[in-house]
Design a protein around this motif. Structure first.
Motif, mmCIF file in Angstrom:
data_model
loop_
_atom_site.group_PDB
_atom_site.id
_atom_site.type_symbol
_atom_site.label_atom_id
_atom_site.label_comp_id
_atom_site.label_asym_id
_atom_site.label_seq_id
_atom_site.Cartn_x
_atom_site.Cartn_y
_atom_site.Cartn_z
ATOM 1 N N VAL A 39 0.833 -1.204 0.000
ATOM 2 C CA VAL A 39 0.000 0.000 0.000
ATOM 3 C C VAL A 39 0.868 1.255 0.000
ATOM 4 O O VAL A 39 0.599 2.219 -0.734
ATOM 5 C CB VAL A 39 -0.958 -0.011 1.199
ATOM 6 C CG1 VAL A 39 -1.692 1.313 1.323
ATOM 7 C CG2 VAL A 39 -1.957 -1.148 1.067
ATOM 8 N N VAL A 40 1.927 1.269 0.801
ATOM 9 C CA VAL A 40 2.781 2.460 0.884
ATOM 10 C C VAL A 40 3.485 2.714 -0.444
ATOM 11 O O VAL A 40 3.506 3.850 -0.945
ATOM 12 C CB VAL A 40 3.793 2.301 2.036
ATOM 13 C CG1 VAL A 40 4.867 3.378 1.954
ATOM 14 C CG2 VAL A 40 3.083 2.383 3.380
ATOM 15 N N VAL A 41 4.057 1.671 -1.044
ATOM 16 C CA VAL A 41 4.778 1.855 -2.308
ATOM 17 C C VAL A 41 3.836 2.300 -3.415
ATOM 18 O O VAL A 41 4.114 3.257 -4.159
ATOM 19 C CB VAL A 41 5.510 0.551 -2.690
ATOM 20 C CG1 VAL A 41 6.091 0.662 -4.092
ATOM 21 C CG2 VAL A 41 6.620 0.249 -1.698
ATOM 22 N N PHE A 61 11.531 7.376 13.583
ATOM 23 C CA PHE A 61 12.170 7.756 12.326
ATOM 24 C C PHE A 61 11.394 8.879 11.637
ATOM 25 O O PHE A 61 11.992 9.779 11.032
ATOM 26 C CB PHE A 61 12.270 6.542 11.401
ATOM 27 C CG PHE A 61 13.297 5.536 11.832
ATOM 28 C CD1 PHE A 61 14.644 5.770 11.617
ATOM 29 C CD2 PHE A 61 12.920 4.364 12.462
ATOM 30 C CE1 PHE A 61 15.596 4.847 12.021
ATOM 31 C CE2 PHE A 61 13.862 3.435 12.871
ATOM 32 C CZ PHE A 61 15.212 3.678 12.655
ATOM 33 N N ALA A 62 10.056 8.850 11.729
ATOM 34 C CA ALA A 62 9.246 9.895 11.107
ATOM 35 C C ALA A 62 9.536 11.255 11.741
ATOM 36 O O ALA A 62 9.649 12.266 11.047
ATOM 37 C CB ALA A 62 7.762 9.554 11.226
ATOM 38 N N PHE A 105 -3.210 11.367 0.548
ATOM 39 C CA PHE A 105 -2.305 11.773 1.631
ATOM 40 C C PHE A 105 -0.873 11.904 1.114
ATOM 41 O O PHE A 105 -0.188 12.901 1.387
ATOM 42 C CB PHE A 105 -2.392 10.751 2.758
ATOM 43 C CG PHE A 105 -1.462 11.014 3.901
ATOM 44 C CD1 PHE A 105 -1.742 11.989 4.837
ATOM 45 C CD2 PHE A 105 -0.302 10.264 4.053
ATOM 46 C CE1 PHE A 105 -0.884 12.231 5.895
ATOM 47 C CE2 PHE A 105 0.561 10.491 5.111
ATOM 48 C CZ PHE A 105 0.267 11.481 6.029
ATOM 49 N N MET A 106 -0.416 10.907 0.365
ATOM 50 C CA MET A 106 0.930 10.971 -0.207
ATOM 51 C C MET A 106 1.035 12.108 -1.213
ATOM 52 O O MET A 106 2.064 12.801 -1.287
ATOM 53 C CB MET A 106 1.266 9.637 -0.874
ATOM 54 C CG MET A 106 1.126 8.425 0.021
ATOM 55 S SD MET A 106 2.260 8.460 1.428
ATOM 56 C CE MET A 106 1.917 6.859 2.168
ATOM 57 N N LEU A 161 6.962 6.791 6.018
ATOM 58 C CA LEU A 161 6.938 6.523 7.453
ATOM 59 C C LEU A 161 5.559 6.780 8.051
ATOM 60 O O LEU A 161 5.029 5.963 8.808
ATOM 61 C CB LEU A 161 7.993 7.369 8.153
ATOM 62 C CG LEU A 161 9.452 6.972 7.857
ATOM 63 C CD1 LEU A 161 10.401 8.012 8.418
ATOM 64 C CD2 LEU A 161 9.769 5.613 8.449
ATOM 65 N N LEU A 162 4.955 7.928 7.712
ATOM 66 C CA LEU A 162 3.634 8.229 8.252
ATOM 67 C C LEU A 162 2.590 7.247 7.736
ATOM 68 O O LEU A 162 1.718 6.791 8.488
ATOM 69 C CB LEU A 162 3.235 9.660 7.891
ATOM 70 C CG LEU A 162 4.040 10.774 8.553
ATOM 71 C CD1 LEU A 162 3.566 12.142 8.074
ATOM 72 C CD2 LEU A 162 3.933 10.687 10.069
#
Length: 312
Positions: A98-100, A296-297, A188-189, A236-237
């Motif tokens: 999902v993130v990628v 890390f975020a 969001f991204m 990260l988020l």
């Protein structure tokens, strides 16, 4: 004549009556925040401490008097049980996919919205809309409006062109969950990357174009390095939120067909198996993983702020 000399008298601090000291003034400034701080601690930290304590007990809700201290055995069960390990792997796979996908699609949309064209404001509003939908409502939308094999939009389009009529959730359950989450998190991204694009040094880009750089070279050597921090922040988020996602899995598949992630397994252990200790241990592991990612975020966010301050 004899000269008389007077010794210098050390100045003594005079405290003006009626004026509070700096310490009292500081406490008076913080006092309005204390109720909110106490409420936050009571709502978030105390339940977590209780969950941490319960995770060290063999505690079944159906037999509350039989509970006993077992140390870290619940954590070892979480890490060694095949079903729980599968849920951990599903959580990693779901989050990474999902993130990628959200970052790649969000980057393309951000590059599109960074250009000037007629109706850009309307397009931007429409693209942001999926992120504003309630997660359960978004999952229900995908389940009934898009995925339904009888009256869903996807099968309706396939029927129009003479294609097959698959049962999307039964045939590709994990992909179905991932697609709904990508649709919800791409805006969001996109917003994060669009903010990064609008903070570029346009004079540097114009200079590169004057020197004969192509669009790909500008993107490869100027835009992409500038967006590295923003890509890291979005990843990260997004990972923090998607690791804890429960709504899509529960609504679309009810954790079946190999789609049960760790949050759903916690729910299943707590509400169906009534294993309070095991569910608490799994929940603590989810929180620890989220804290690691959040650390890390925060570092990425602080580095972005430092770069903006130095640029200003």
């Amino acid at each position: 004549m004899t000269a008389t000399t007077t010794a210098p008298v050390a100045a003594t601090p005079v405290r003006t009556l009626g004026k509070p000291s700096n310490r009292l003034r500081a406490w008076a400034t913080r006092a309005p925040l204390l109720p909110a701080l106490i409420f936050m601690v009571a709502v978030t930290q105390l339940p977590f401490v209780a969950t941490l304590v319960i995770s060290f007990f063999d505690w079944n809700a159906l037999y509350p008097k039989a509970r006993h201290f077992t140390g870290v055995s619940n954590y070892s069960d979480v890490l060694t049980d095949p079903d729980l390990r599968h849920s951990v792997w599903t959580t990693i796979l779901l989050t990474a996919a999902v993130v990628v996908a959200s970052l790649v699609i969000g980057l393309g949309l951000a590059l599109l919205l960074d250009r000037k064209f007629r109706g850009r404001g309307i397009v931007r509003t429409l693209l942001i809309a999926p992120f504003l939908v309630v997660p359960v409502a978004a999952a229900l939308l995908w389940k009934h409006v898009l995925y339904n094999p009888e009256y869903g939009l996807l099968n309706g389009l396939l029927h129009y062109v003479g294609g097959p009529q698959p049962d999307w959730i039964s045939n590709t359950p994990l992909l179905a969950v991932e697609a709904s989450l990508v649709w919800q998190w791409t805006p969001f991204m996109m917003l994060i990357l669009l903010a990064g694009l609008q903070s570029r040094d346009h004079q540097q880009i114009e200079a590169a174009r004057v020197d004969g750089a192509s669009d790909w070279q500008v993107f490869r050597y100027l835009t992409l390095p500038h967006l590295r921090r923003y890509l890291e922040l979005g990843a990260l988020l997004g990972s923090i939120y998607i690791v804890q996602n429960f709504d899509a899995v529960f609504t679309l598949t009810s954790g079946g067909l190999g789609t049960a992630n760790l949050p759903y397994t916690v729910y299943q252990s707590f509400y169906q198996a009534h294993e309070n200790g095991l569910a608490s241990a799994a929940g603590v592991l989810v929180v620890i993983g989220s804290i690691i990612i959040a650390t890390f975020a925060l570092r990425v966010v602080s580095s972005l702020f430092r770069e903006e301050v130095s640029r200003a």
